[in-house]
Write a protein that holds these residues in place. Structure first.
Motif, mmCIF file in Angstrom:
data_model
loop_
_atom_site.group_PDB
_atom_site.id
_atom_site.type_symbol
_atom_site.label_atom_id
_atom_site.label_comp_id
_atom_site.label_asym_id
_atom_site.label_seq_id
_atom_site.Cartn_x
_atom_site.Cartn_y
_atom_site.Cartn_z
ATOM 1 N N VAL A 181 50.716 4.384 -13.952
ATOM 2 C CA VAL A 181 49.885 4.813 -13.776
ATOM 3 C C VAL A 181 48.297 3.912 -15.080
ATOM 4 C CG1 VAL A 181 47.195 5.025 -12.127
ATOM 5 C CG2 VAL A 181 49.558 6.619 -11.979
ATOM 6 N N VAL A 182 47.136 3.333 -14.868
ATOM 7 C CA VAL A 182 46.726 2.982 -15.908
ATOM 8 C C VAL A 182 45.335 3.058 -15.017
ATOM 9 C CG1 VAL A 182 45.911 1.239 -17.409
ATOM 10 C CG2 VAL A 182 48.538 1.255 -17.101
ATOM 11 N N THR A 183 44.369 4.373 -15.478
ATOM 12 C CA THR A 183 43.339 4.127 -15.192
ATOM 13 C C THR A 183 42.236 3.644 -16.691
ATOM 14 O OG1 THR A 183 41.455 5.259 -13.813
ATOM 15 C CG2 THR A 183 43.129 6.657 -15.335
ATOM 16 N N GLY A 184 41.114 4.058 -16.174
ATOM 17 C CA GLY A 184 39.738 3.873 -17.155
ATOM 18 C C GLY A 184 39.071 2.522 -17.327
ATOM 19 N N CYS A 185 38.257 2.453 -18.345
ATOM 20 C CA CYS A 185 37.861 1.275 -18.303
ATOM 21 C C CYS A 185 38.425 0.009 -18.344
ATOM 22 C CB CYS A 185 36.861 1.722 -19.545
ATOM 23 S SG CYS A 185 35.044 2.668 -19.019
ATOM 24 N N MET A 186 39.531 0.591 -18.926
ATOM 25 C CA MET A 186 40.019 -1.067 -19.553
ATOM 26 C C MET A 186 41.230 -1.284 -18.008
ATOM 27 S SD MET A 186 43.637 -1.911 -22.059
ATOM 28 C CE MET A 186 44.446 -3.256 -21.543
ATOM 29 N N GLU B 52 55.540 -3.617 -15.364
ATOM 30 C CA GLU B 52 55.940 -1.632 -15.986
ATOM 31 C C GLU B 52 55.159 -0.881 -15.427
ATOM 32 O OE1 GLU B 52 54.588 -3.031 -19.696
ATOM 33 O OE2 GLU B 52 55.136 -3.919 -17.432
ATOM 34 N N ILE B 53 53.840 -1.469 -15.228
ATOM 35 C CA ILE B 53 53.048 -0.888 -14.232
ATOM 36 C C ILE B 53 52.919 -0.094 -12.757
ATOM 37 C CG2 ILE B 53 50.151 -0.934 -14.492
ATOM 38 C CD1 ILE B 53 49.821 -1.409 -17.148
ATOM 39 N N ASN B 54 52.745 0.016 -11.905
ATOM 40 C CA ASN B 54 52.985 0.577 -10.758
ATOM 41 C C ASN B 54 51.545 0.866 -10.285
ATOM 42 O OD1 ASN B 54 55.367 2.544 -12.181
ATOM 43 N ND2 ASN B 54 56.011 1.771 -9.869
ATOM 44 N N TYR B 55 51.260 0.894 -10.513
ATOM 45 C CA TYR B 55 48.983 1.453 -9.797
ATOM 46 C C TYR B 55 48.113 0.817 -11.348
ATOM 47 C CZ TYR B 55 51.334 2.794 -6.487
ATOM 48 O OH TYR B 55 52.514 3.679 -4.548
ATOM 49 N N VAL B 56 47.334 -0.016 -11.051
ATOM 50 C CA VAL B 56 45.954 -0.225 -11.714
ATOM 51 C C VAL B 56 45.119 0.741 -11.391
ATOM 52 C CG1 VAL B 56 44.691 -1.641 -13.466
ATOM 53 C CG2 VAL B 56 46.606 -1.606 -13.002
ATOM 54 N N VAL B 57 44.310 1.993 -11.458
ATOM 55 C CA VAL B 57 43.126 1.768 -10.952
ATOM 56 C C VAL B 57 41.772 2.510 -11.745
ATOM 57 C CG1 VAL B 57 42.612 4.361 -9.904
ATOM 58 C CG2 VAL B 57 45.553 3.731 -10.217
ATOM 59 N N HIS C 106 47.658 0.057 -2.390
ATOM 60 C CA HIS C 106 46.518 -0.455 -3.327
ATOM 61 C C HIS C 106 44.936 0.427 -3.704
ATOM 62 C CE1 HIS C 106 44.514 -3.274 -5.896
ATOM 63 N NE2 HIS C 106 45.496 -3.504 -5.689
ATOM 64 N N PRO C 107 44.910 1.096 -5.065
ATOM 65 C CA PRO C 107 44.511 1.674 -5.258
ATOM 66 C C PRO C 107 43.033 1.633 -4.279
ATOM 67 C CG PRO C 107 45.882 1.146 -6.946
ATOM 68 C CD PRO C 107 45.774 0.126 -6.163
ATOM 69 N N SER C 108 42.435 0.459 -4.166
ATOM 70 C CA SER C 108 41.236 -0.051 -3.923
ATOM 71 C C SER C 108 40.680 0.561 -2.415
ATOM 72 C CB SER C 108 41.088 -1.547 -3.818
ATOM 73 O OG SER C 108 41.666 -1.975 -2.631
ATOM 74 N N LYS C 109 41.316 1.232 -1.649
ATOM 75 C CA LYS C 109 41.661 1.616 -0.387
ATOM 76 C C LYS C 109 42.098 3.402 -1.028
ATOM 77 C CE LYS C 109 42.529 -2.398 1.487
ATOM 78 N NZ LYS C 109 41.994 -3.302 1.862
ATOM 79 N N MET C 110 41.795 3.775 -1.869
ATOM 80 C CA MET C 110 41.701 5.528 -2.041
ATOM 81 C C MET C 110 40.827 5.244 -1.860
ATOM 82 S SD MET C 110 44.957 6.012 -1.734
ATOM 83 C CE MET C 110 45.299 7.202 -2.036
ATOM 84 N N ASN C 111 39.965 6.871 -2.203
ATOM 85 C CA ASN C 111 38.965 7.178 -2.025
ATOM 86 C C ASN C 111 37.539 6.625 -3.525
ATOM 87 O OD1 ASN C 111 36.475 9.238 -1.894
ATOM 88 N ND2 ASN C 111 37.615 10.584 -3.019
#
Length: 427
Positions: free
Chosen positions: A74-79, A92-97, A119-124
């Motif tokens: 999982v890659v999240t944060g400002c990038m 290799e990245i499963n989710y970009v949050v 899809h991460p966009s559907k999450m809280n």
């Protein structure tokens, strides 16, 4: 028991959010392991303030994939906001949050293992729904009071990746502080993108600080980072409170009024000095730390010299300096007088030496004095932690415990490491 590993880059707000996410994973049966070990889940909380930040984030993505190609990455944060298309294109990245959904990272991974792919966009998208940080990476307990920024400095990409300023309801903040103190937190750190601009109903930043200081409990309060234009005399008056730590990180960025104007900063050098002088009139040894950008477009030798001079004049306890990096979509990207990288490197070396000399001068004044140290690491007889001035301290004592306060007399400085204050426990 599945294993989860985290890597955090960038600001204290990212650190806070990682602590909360890590606590969520552990509270649901995951074992926390170092990032360089094999894990079932890797979470990279990225930064994109500079090109170097992007480069580090990409390296950690590669590192996680090498450790366990079958892991959930999982890659999240400002990038994740700034380079979303690029990152989503990497197999290799499963989710970009993105930052808005970051608090839902655990729920996303849980659904993944249950065979439900969202899809991460559907999450809280609640920016303040992070929960406890009691099982995070830090002894100090960070509390998020605000997110986003409306300043739009010409060099800064943060409004694009964190969004516009939004403040957390005051009662939620007070309940959060009460909760972490009840769970044993000895130091509370207020964090956000631009916390000085906190505004909820009729409450402002100084109201938040005042009400937290009035809460019961054996804890001290620290401010993570604040803009020089983000507070007034009421807040300055609170610096005398026994629970308030004598340390502020005030973001200067440049010692030249001309450069500050081009950066679209909301203050000038005269105003910055007035603030520092007012703070130190309250307590002469007050620790003021700062950020400096080296090689902003149009920065002349004279501008750079002015920056070095103000570092010497104001005796900063620490300077976080970094070379200006073009961020796509910012106003500074369109400025024509970009400074040559070789000049930036030379100026960085010069400023680093100036800052290190000033840091040592500042810390020398504490030899023979006492610090109240919050222990972060100990073997029972030797301990490491931070004093109330946010200075690193190593000391000897008896039956020392993590997350406890100890009065320490400073006897020396280890100039080879940081430099670190050396002391002994006062009985």
């Amino acid at each position: 028991m599945k294993k989860v590993a985290f890597k955090t880059l960038g600001c204290r707000l990212n650190q806070y959010e990682t602590d909360a996410i890590a606590s969520h994973f552990q509270n649901n049966g995951f074992k926390l392991v170092p990032f360089d070990k094999e894990a079932d889940v890797y979470v990279i909380n990225s930064c994109t303030v500079t090109h170097q930040s992007d480069h580090k984030s990409r390296n950690f993505i590669n590192q996680a994939n090498r450790k366990n190609p079958d892991s959930v990455l999982v890659v999240t944060g400002c990038m994740a906001n700034n380079a979303k298309t690029e990152l989503e294109g990497r197999d290799e990245i499963n989710y970009v949050v993105e930052n808005d959904q970051k608090s839902s990272v655990y729920s996303l991974v849980e659904a993944h293992y249950n065979g439900e792919i969202f899809h991460p966009s559907k999450m809280n998208s609640d920016l303040f729904a992070y929960g406890s940080t009691d099982k995070g990476f830090h002894t100090r307990s960070m509390v998020k009071i605000q997110d986003g920024c409306d300043n739009f400095c010409t060099f800064c990409i943060i409004p694009s990746v964190r969004g516009r300023a939004v403040s957390r309801p005051i009662q939620d903040i007070l309940n959060n502080v009460k909760s972490v103190v009840a769970n044993g937190a000895k130091e509370v750190v207020l964090t956000g993108v631009n916390i000085g601009r906190y505004e909820y109903e009729h409450y402002r930043f100084d109201d938040i600080v005042e009400q937290i200081l009035d809460l019961n409990g054996d804890f001290r309060l620290r401010i993570s980072s604040i803009e020089p234009d983000g507070f007034g005399d009421k807040f300055l008056g609170l610096l005398n409170h026994p629970k308030m730590t004598p340390h502020l990180h005030l973001c200067l960025q440049s010692g030249s009024d001309s450069i500050l104007l081009q950066m679209r900063r909301m203050y000038n050098i005269k105003r910055f000095k007035e603030i520092v002088n007012k703070v130190r009139s309250i307590r002469p040894d007050f620790n003021i730390t700062t950020d400096i950008i080296i090689g902003f477009p149009n920065e002349s030798d004279q501008d750079f010299e002015s920056t070095c001079n103000i570092i010497k004049e104001l005796q900063f306890g620490h300077v976080h300096a970094f070379k200006y990096s073009i961020r796509k979509g910012t106003r500074a990207e369109r400025m024509t007088a970009q400074v040559d990288e070789r000049i930036k490197t030379l100026r960085s070396e010069t400023l680093r030496k100036v800052a290190e000399d000033v840091k040592l001068q500042y810390r020398n004044q504490f030899i023979g004095k006492e610090q109240i140290v919050l222990v972060e690491k100990t073997d029972g007889e030797n301990a490491k932690g931070y004093g109330e001035h946010y200075l690193p301290v190593e000391f000897k004592g008896y039956e020392l415990k993590k997350n406890h306060f100890y009065k320490v007399k400073i006897t020396d400085i280890n100039k080879d490491i940081d430099p670190v204050l050396i002391g002994e426990q006062v009985k």
